[in-house]
Design a protein around this motif. Structure first.
Motif, PDB file in Angstrom:
ATOM      1  N   ASN A 279      48.816 -13.257  45.699  1.00 47.07           N
ATOM      2  CA  ASN A 279      49.625 -14.309  45.107  1.00 47.07           C
ATOM      3  C   ASN A 279      48.757 -15.287  44.318  1.00 47.07           C
ATOM      4  O   ASN A 279      49.095 -15.681  43.200  1.00 47.07           O
ATOM      5  N   ARG A 280      47.622 -15.667  44.910  1.00 46.32           N
ATOM      6  CA  ARG A 280      46.714 -16.569  44.192  1.00 46.32           C
ATOM      7  C   ARG A 280      46.249 -15.940  42.893  1.00 46.32           C
ATOM      8  O   ARG A 280      46.156 -16.603  41.874  1.00 46.32           O
ATOM      9  N   ILE A 281      45.923 -14.640  42.960  1.00 40.72           N
ATOM     10  CA  ILE A 281      45.419 -13.961  41.756  1.00 40.72           C
ATOM     11  C   ILE A 281      46.474 -13.950  40.659  1.00 40.72           C
ATOM     12  O   ILE A 281      46.211 -14.344  39.531  1.00 40.72           O
ATOM     13  N   VAL A 282      47.710 -13.530  41.006  1.00 39.65           N
ATOM     14  CA  VAL A 282      48.690 -13.356  39.929  1.00 39.65           C
ATOM     15  C   VAL A 282      49.171 -14.685  39.353  1.00 39.65           C
ATOM     16  O   VAL A 282      49.616 -14.739  38.220  1.00 39.65           O
ATOM     17  N   LYS A 283      49.050 -15.767  40.124  1.00 35.28           N
ATOM     18  CA  LYS A 283      49.471 -17.072  39.595  1.00 35.28           C
ATOM     19  C   LYS A 283      48.344 -17.804  38.875  1.00 35.28           C
ATOM     20  O   LYS A 283      48.537 -18.904  38.378  1.00 35.28           O
ATOM     21  N   SER A 284      47.153 -17.222  38.855  1.00 32.67           N
ATOM     22  CA  SER A 284      46.006 -17.906  38.248  1.00 32.67           C
ATOM     23  C   SER A 284      45.858 -17.480  36.788  1.00 32.67           C
ATOM     24  O   SER A 284      46.522 -16.551  36.338  1.00 32.67           O
ATOM     25  N   PRO A 285      44.984 -18.168  36.047  1.00 28.71           N
ATOM     26  CA  PRO A 285      44.698 -17.718  34.683  1.00 28.71           C
ATOM     27  C   PRO A 285      44.182 -16.273  34.635  1.00 28.71           C
ATOM     28  O   PRO A 285      44.394 -15.571  33.653  1.00 28.71           O
ATOM     29  N   PHE A 286      43.546 -15.831  35.707  1.00 32.02           N
ATOM     30  CA  PHE A 286      43.103 -14.437  35.751  1.00 32.02           C
ATOM     31  C   PHE A 286      44.312 -13.504  35.751  1.00 32.02           C
ATOM     32  O   PHE A 286      44.307 -12.466  35.096  1.00 32.02           O
TER      33      PHE A 286
ATOM     34  N   GLN B 299      41.269 -23.882  44.230  1.00 35.53           N
ATOM     35  CA  GLN B 299      42.472 -23.932  43.414  1.00 35.53           C
ATOM     36  C   GLN B 299      42.604 -25.268  42.680  1.00 35.53           C
ATOM     37  O   GLN B 299      42.918 -25.304  41.503  1.00 35.53           O
ATOM     38  N   LYS B 300      42.325 -26.358  43.396  1.00 36.36           N
ATOM     39  CA  LYS B 300      42.412 -27.702  42.792  1.00 36.36           C
ATOM     40  C   LYS B 300      41.557 -27.777  41.540  1.00 36.36           C
ATOM     41  O   LYS B 300      42.010 -28.239  40.505  1.00 36.36           O
ATOM     42  N   SER B 301      40.337 -27.273  41.670  1.00 35.13           N
ATOM     43  CA  SER B 301      39.391 -27.431  40.573  1.00 35.13           C
ATOM     44  C   SER B 301      39.839 -26.655  39.326  1.00 35.13           C
ATOM     45  O   SER B 301      39.801 -27.179  38.224  1.00 35.13           O
ATOM     46  N   TRP B 302      40.324 -25.399  39.530  1.00 31.81           N
ATOM     47  CA  TRP B 302      40.742 -24.698  38.305  1.00 31.81           C
ATOM     48  C   TRP B 302      42.041 -25.248  37.753  1.00 31.81           C
ATOM     49  O   TRP B 302      42.278 -25.239  36.546  1.00 31.81           O
ATOM     50  N   GLN B 303      42.891 -25.750  38.659  1.00 28.07           N
ATOM     51  CA  GLN B 303      44.150 -26.320  38.153  1.00 28.07           C
ATOM     52  C   GLN B 303      43.913 -27.571  37.302  1.00 28.07           C
ATOM     53  O   GLN B 303      44.617 -27.814  36.336  1.00 28.07           O
TER      54      GLN B 303
ATOM     55  N   PHE C 202      41.617 -19.291  25.075  1.00 27.12           N
ATOM     56  CA  PHE C 202      40.438 -20.106  25.413  1.00 27.12           C
ATOM     57  C   PHE C 202      39.475 -19.233  26.203  1.00 27.12           C
ATOM     58  O   PHE C 202      39.864 -18.589  27.184  1.00 27.12           O
ATOM     59  N   ASN C 203      38.228 -19.236  25.800  1.00 29.03           N
ATOM     60  CA  ASN C 203      37.248 -18.459  26.557  1.00 29.03           C
ATOM     61  C   ASN C 203      36.624 -19.341  27.632  1.00 29.03           C
ATOM     62  O   ASN C 203      36.806 -20.549  27.629  1.00 29.03           O
ATOM     63  N   HIS C 204      35.918 -18.734  28.541  1.00 29.21           N
ATOM     64  CA  HIS C 204      35.261 -19.442  29.648  1.00 29.21           C
ATOM     65  C   HIS C 204      36.243 -20.273  30.464  1.00 29.21           C
ATOM     66  O   HIS C 204      36.245 -21.490  30.401  1.00 29.21           O
ATOM     67  N   GLN C 205      37.108 -19.635  31.225  1.00 33.49           N
ATOM     68  CA  GLN C 205      38.052 -20.377  32.056  1.00 33.49           C
ATOM     69  C   GLN C 205      37.625 -20.322  33.515  1.00 33.49           C
ATOM     70  O   GLN C 205      37.376 -19.245  34.045  1.00 33.49           O
ATOM     71  N   THR C 206      37.576 -21.483  34.158  1.00 29.79           N
ATOM     72  CA  THR C 206      37.169 -21.512  35.567  1.00 29.79           C
ATOM     73  C   THR C 206      38.200 -20.800  36.432  1.00 29.79           C
ATOM     74  O   THR C 206      37.872 -20.293  37.488  1.00 29.79           O
ATOM     75  N   GLY C 207      39.464 -20.767  35.986  1.00 30.71           N
ATOM     76  CA  GLY C 207      40.525 -20.138  36.763  1.00 30.71           C
ATOM     77  C   GLY C 207      40.526 -18.628  36.682  1.00 30.71           C
ATOM     78  O   GLY C 207      41.459 -17.990  37.147  1.00 30.71           O
TER      79      GLY C 207
END
Lengths: 309, 248
Positions: free
Chosen positions: A150-157, B116-120, B101-106
């Protein structure tokens, strides 16, 4: 009661397998038929460590995950360079090789006789032996896999993965490294699948290569497709449905010899029906096997060339 | 800034590029014209790393980029759009920009699981940047619609916005105004003409000569994979070799 718990434990095992495969098949759009091989790596690593070196259960989990990840990298890095169908064939080859190795390395894996007497898990002196305890362990691991997925699919990744599924060329053109992303998700998927093997080996206490064949891989793919590609809840529903279905057949009163065949026919028929009328599965967002253009058409294409609103 | 020397490419004996060379200065808008099949898009494909050239040299900002893979070429500062308009249509407009955007922490697995907080937080900043870019392109009100729901012209605007988001120093625009209405055309024209003031350059493939004349500092005319003529649009138009190529 024990029977019901047994079914629930099996469902948890298949939830882990289908969630991890969904990351690959549903979200990233790459079809692998080697998932049972990674499941097998998890089971065999756990069993061998516990039997030969008597290492503690928690360490075995970690080792199984790492081993599956390493196999994932070894298979993924060269074969993910291949396009669509060729990649499928490469994973098929790995699946076959894995089965042959497990089946023929007799002094190490027990060959066709398998590995009996796998010790049950022992977590800091607490022995897990009853069905209810195994169910709790399975639920915890399935929950963990759901949380990670869930974390993976909701992330920018996750966004990157879905974009790779839709149009690799565009993703390349904006400068994203698609091979790296594919290898990453392949390794993650393989590692998560090994957790199912850990439960299976210690729960059944006996494993042999026939549990990890290409048929098993295809069964996991069916769960993902019927439950719904690119939907995590779909994988849970699909696993529950496809594992419970043949059990329900028992109550109709078919003799065992016929029930096994009916089961295969049912799976096949179900898959064909789903592909024809509902290719996205029960809950899926991504119709597997349809090209991106076909699906856009379904979305209602308002933006025709040269027709500016 | 960009130096192309003796580029060659053949497809099964058909010459797509032949001894193609030119140089480009910073903050320049270069037009690339020529009949269909002249090798213009092939050149874009080679420059952006989608196909490998045979014998040649490509130098960008003093670095040799000849054999780099496409994502490395983009991170060195070259981004492109496609003639057949590519976008991720099943996700929202703003997600297309965010993806670029390249180089994304998320996108780091460890961050996804444990930070999660940090990438959000960085995602919020990125969203802010993305909205600014969309506002600049004039499609901010569509930010949360599916990319597929945009009109054809808006999709072209979005694909250019994605190039800007990829932080390119050099934009390769393949027919940016083909098939769109005059109003959209003016919008795209404005965005391209403002590129030099942002320290960016562009190479534009376009058949619309009027558009090329208004926007380009310099024009290259190509035919059969070769550079036939080079200069201001007026010089190129009056070059006898160009006239000959078109009359043939």
């Amino acid at each position: 009661m024990e029977y019901l718990l047994h079914i629930l434990i099996l469902i948890c095992i298949y939830i882990i397998l289908s969630l991890s495969l969904n990351l690959l098949v549903g979200y990233t759009g790459i079809l692998s038929i080697a998932h049972a091989a990674f499941y097998g790596v998890g089971a065999y690593v756990t069993a061998l460590m516990a039997l030969r070196l008597e290492t503690p259960f928690l360490l075995n989990i970690v080792l199984a995950v790492i081993a599956a990840g390493v196999f994932g990298a070894v298979v993924g890095i060269p074969s993910l360079r291949l396009k669509d169908d060729y990649f499928v064939i490469a994973t098929f080859a790995f699946q076959i090789i894995m089965f042959s190795v497990l089946n023929n390395l007799v002094e190490f894996t027990g060959g066709p006789l398998g590995l009996p007497g796998i010790p049950q898990p022992n977590i800091f002196g607490y022995e897990i032996s009853t069905h209810i305890e195994f169910l709790i362990l399975s639920l915890l691991l399935a929950g963990l896999v759901y949380w990670v997925s869930n974390r993976i699919v909701k992330s920018p990744f996750g966004r990157l993965l879905k974009s790779i599924r839709e149009d690799e060329v565009f993703v390349k053109a904006v400068g994203r490294d698609i091979s790296a992303a594919k290898v990453k998700i392949f390794i993650i998927s393989a590692s998560l699948a090994s957790l199912a093997g850990v439960i299976y080996a210690t729960y059944i206490t006996y494993i042999d290569p026939t549990s990890f064949t290409v048929m098993e891989s295809i069964f996991i793919i069916s769960i993902v497709i019927i439950g719904g590609a690119a939907n995590l809840k779909g994988s849970i529903l699909g696993a529950a449905f496809l594992v419970a279905l043949p059990e329900l057949l028992r109550f109709i009163g078919l003799p065992n010899s016929i029930a096994a065949n009916v089961r295969q026919i049912l799976y096949g028929a179900l898959l064909v029906i789903m592909m024809m009328w509902r290719p996205q599965g029960f809950l899926g967002e991504y119709a597997f096997g349809k090209s991106s253009e076909d699906r856009i058409h379904k979305l209602g294409d308002r933006s025709k060339r040269g027709n500016d609103a | 800034m960009l130096k192309v020397s003796n580029l060659n490419k053949n497809f099964n004996g058909v010459t797509a590029l032949k001894e193609f060379s030119f140089e480009m200065k910073e903050n320049e808008i270069l037009g690339m014209i020529g009949p269909n099949g002249a090798g213009k898009t092939t050149f874009f494909n080679v420059l952006s790393g989608f196909i490998k050239p045979e014998s040649d040299k490509l130098e960008f900002l003093g670095k040799d980029i000849t054999n780099l893979s496409s994502h490395k070429i983009v991170s060195s500062g070259i981004s492109r759009t496609f003639q057949d308009l590519r976008l991720i249509r099943q996700i929202s407009v703003i997600d297309n920009v965010l993806l670029s955007f390249n180089h994304q922490t998320g996108e780091n697995f460890y961050n996804i699981l444990f930070k999660q907080k940090s990438w959000q937080e960085t995602e919020e900043l990125d969203k802010h940047k993305a909205l600014k870019l969309l506002e600049y392109a004039g499609i901010k009100d569509k930010a949360f619609d599916l990319a597929n729901d945009l009109s054809y012209g808006q999709q072209k605007l979005l694909s250019i916005t994605c190039c800007l988001a990829a932080d390119a120093k050099l934009l390769l625009l393949d027919e940016p105004i083909a098939g769109i209405n005059p109003e959209m055309r003016e919008k795209i024209l404005r965005i391209i003409s403002e590129l030099p003031s942002k320290g960016k350059s562009a190479i534009i493939i376009e058949h619309d000569m009027d558009f090329i004349e208004r926007i380009c500092d310099r024009v290259i005319f190509m035919d059969m994979g070769e550079k036939i003529s080079e200069g201001t649009s007026e010089e190129v138009r009056n070059d006898p070799k160009v006239i000959e190529a078109y009359l043939e």
